[in-house]
Enzyme design. Sequence first.
Site, short mmCIF file in Angstrom:
data_model
loop_
_atom_site.label_atom_id
_atom_site.label_comp_id
_atom_site.label_asym_id
_atom_site.label_seq_id
_atom_site.Cartn_x
_atom_site.Cartn_y
_atom_site.Cartn_z
N ASP A 19 0.80 -1.09 -0.02
CA ASP A 19 0.18 -0.17 0.44
C ASP A 19 0.75 1.13 -0.08
OD1 ASP A 19 -2.55 1.28 -0.05
OD2 ASP A 19 -3.24 1.32 2.01
N GLU A 43 -9.38 7.41 4.92
CA GLU A 43 -8.78 7.08 5.47
C GLU A 43 -8.21 8.28 6.87
OE1 GLU A 43 -5.02 5.88 3.57
OE2 GLU A 43 -6.69 6.28 1.98
C1 BGC Z 1 -4.90 3.05 0.35
C2 BGC Z 1 -5.43 2.24 -0.12
C3 BGC Z 1 -5.07 2.45 -1.91
C4 BGC Z 1 -4.42 3.16 -2.34
C5 BGC Z 1 -4.34 4.29 -3.92
C6 BGC Z 1 -3.75 4.31 -0.02
O1 BGC Z 1 -4.07 5.03 0.47
O2 BGC Z 1 -4.90 2.51 2.11
O3 BGC Z 1 -6.43 1.41 0.09
O4 BGC Z 1 -5.81 1.63 -2.28
O5 BGC Z 1 -4.05 4.64 -0.96
O6 BGC Z 1 -4.87 5.07 -3.47
C1 BGC Z 2 -3.36 9.40 -2.86
C2 BGC Z 2 -3.83 8.55 -2.40
C3 BGC Z 2 -3.48 7.54 -0.57
C4 BGC Z 2 -3.29 8.62 0.23
C5 BGC Z 2 -2.66 8.17 1.07
C6 BGC Z 2 -3.11 10.21 -1.48
O1 BGC Z 2 -2.60 11.11 -1.56
O2 BGC Z 2 -3.73 10.51 -3.48
O3 BGC Z 2 -4.46 7.53 -3.13
O4 BGC Z 2 -4.27 7.28 -0.09
O5 BGC Z 2 -2.48 9.86 -0.18
O6 BGC Z 2 -1.40 8.39 1.69
#
Ligand code: BGC
Ligand code: BGC
Length: 662
Positions: free
Chosen positions: A329, A524
């Site tokens: 991830d 998140e």
């Molecule tokens: C998330 C994932 C996601 C990835 C790509 C991460 O921060 O935990 O679920 O697929 O970003 O966007």
């Molecule tokens: C991204 C997401 C990712 C996240 C994680 C964002 O900047 O666009 O896809 O899940 O950062 O920290």
Amino acid sequence: MAQLPARTRSIRLLRAACHAAIAALALAAGAVQAGGKVHPAAWPAATHATGLDADGERRVGELLARLSVEEKVGQVIQTDISQLEPGDLRQFPLGSVLAGGDSGPGANDRAPPAAWLALARAFRAVSTEERPGHVPIPVLFGVDAVHGHNNIIGAVLFPHNVGLGAAHDTELVRRIGAATAQQVAATGLDWTFAPTLAVPQDVRWGRSYEGYSQDPALVRDYASAMIEGLQGPPGAGGLLQSGHVAATAKHFLADGATREGVDQGDATVDEAELVRVHGAGYAAAIRAGVLTVMASFSSWQGAKMHGNRALLTDVLKERMGFDGFVIGDWNGHGQVPGCARRRCTAAFNAGIDMFMAASGWRGLYANTLRAVRAGEIPMARLDDAVRRILRVKLRLGLFAPERPFEGRFDLLAPVELHELGRVAVRESLVLLKNDGVLPVRASARVLITGAAARDVRAQTGGWTVSWQGADTLPADLPEATTIEDGLRAAIDAGGGIVVDAAEDPAASRPDVAFVVFGEPPYAEGAGDLKLPLYGSRAALTQLRYLRRLGIPSVAVFLSGRPLWVNPELNASDAFVAAWLPGTEGEGIADVLVGDSQGKPRHDFRGRLSFPWPRTVAAEPFARGDRRPLFPLGFGLSYAHGGRLPRLPEDILGRPPSPVAAH
Ligand code: BGC
Ligand code: BGC
């Protein structure tokens, strides 16, 4: 402080330096991962249902044999489209790119579908160029299509998973998976980072809405349905040729078990609970042929999942027979002891097959290459990872030139998808209270009010156009119908009247008021909650005012999780949990507004897939709330009544004295 003799001081310093050096060495070797003891035999054995046939495996072997070590290392690295140009693949033959939540073609989150397709083709073209010293292997392009193709302007978006969980309808989930796959394939992308198989235990977690349910059995059933929808039937090849894409079972493992619902936190549960609850979806996912699994940011018993060899390799790959690849991830490897974003052998050796190197990918490429040459990453491990990646690419049909769904932008929002989304919304609604005001007669005089009545952001939540979804504009969702639009259409059709919401209801005197409100969008960790759980009281003031005027009210609550809303439940005459329904707002009117005689057009079918809290105390949100206000499976309907006694409004759940009759 007394001065220590010089000798004692230098011995102490030496000892401290030795400890630091040993700790650093152990860190570098990834040896200080604490973590629980794992017993693979305690886990269900599964076999991968889409195993390539002998010919396919031979082809994988032949390709692998032709790759240079640089090309192999390239295959195991993915970066974000904001971090490289297609031409960079000539120098660094990366295996994959992703568009993160905040990325879009040309750094434009709102790029039109044609720009996505053009970018996908540009990456693909460079990766498959015939050049000396280069084996053409198409790049894999992944995206978070987690409630429909949510990065694309003009797509129909479905309810977030919490709402699908309430619908308890595996066939619906399968159809949504298939529809989402076609949306993704239409834009030229190959892979979605979905479904989330979390079994969230504490709804303070900001990602609770990405989970289907707190019930592992429902997560298990939905895992198969969604994966089969996205990828087609297990065993099928040529996914892209049939309008399917690769799915991702995420986040392995126990992302939904972290203490106090802290995002990326630590799950302290024992192994038996991992197997029974948090692992429930994975055997089903593997049997359904899931092509990829994403490692979790979280830890289990103090050890980061990205470095957990026992779970990633011994359990997932060996015991459970997963022969696709494990994707890390977003820079998650950098959190493993001994690792950094640009340097991490521990995660790779533990079983991550492809790094999601959101940043620092050039350094990671150079350092990984060096580690392979130095023997810190065994060649056999690298070969295993590349073999898995090639296997997935082959199964997908990535090497075949035909992509009949590519460019079919008509698949982003055809009539049938609007209808599917609308049905999903209808089925996801959970009726928590109805003192007789629902269904509303379509010929009534109604007021439609509340901050979320015509707010697409509150309807679609996080992971919508942008990562947080906070700045989604109506123009970004040109296919969307707001909840107000839907209610208005139903009332208009039934000969009713929608009164002017700007006018004081004391003057406009509607027969009934819809008050639509809820959580703002989040994704998140930004959605993690501290107690008390819900603080917006604007709707409550409105509901109480209506009650004083004697105007019955229907509360429509938009949220990514059950929250403590006892005062709102008390102040309204009917209360509907509508979750994060997506673009098809009419689904709400379908159920709440009856015909012009007031007979229901559709009954409520949704049932809670998470228990609803009775108090805001911490304890009920932890695992196994034994005294929820509404238990798992709760949901009223027109067929089966729905009164609710007055609830305590003290935030700790102490009954008011005297208990007021309602
Ligand atoms: C998330 C994932 C996601 C990835 C790509 C991460 O921060 O935990 O679920 O697929 O970003 O966007
Ligand atoms: C991204 C997401 C990712 C996240 C994680 C964002 O900047 O666009 O896809 O899940 O950062 O920290």
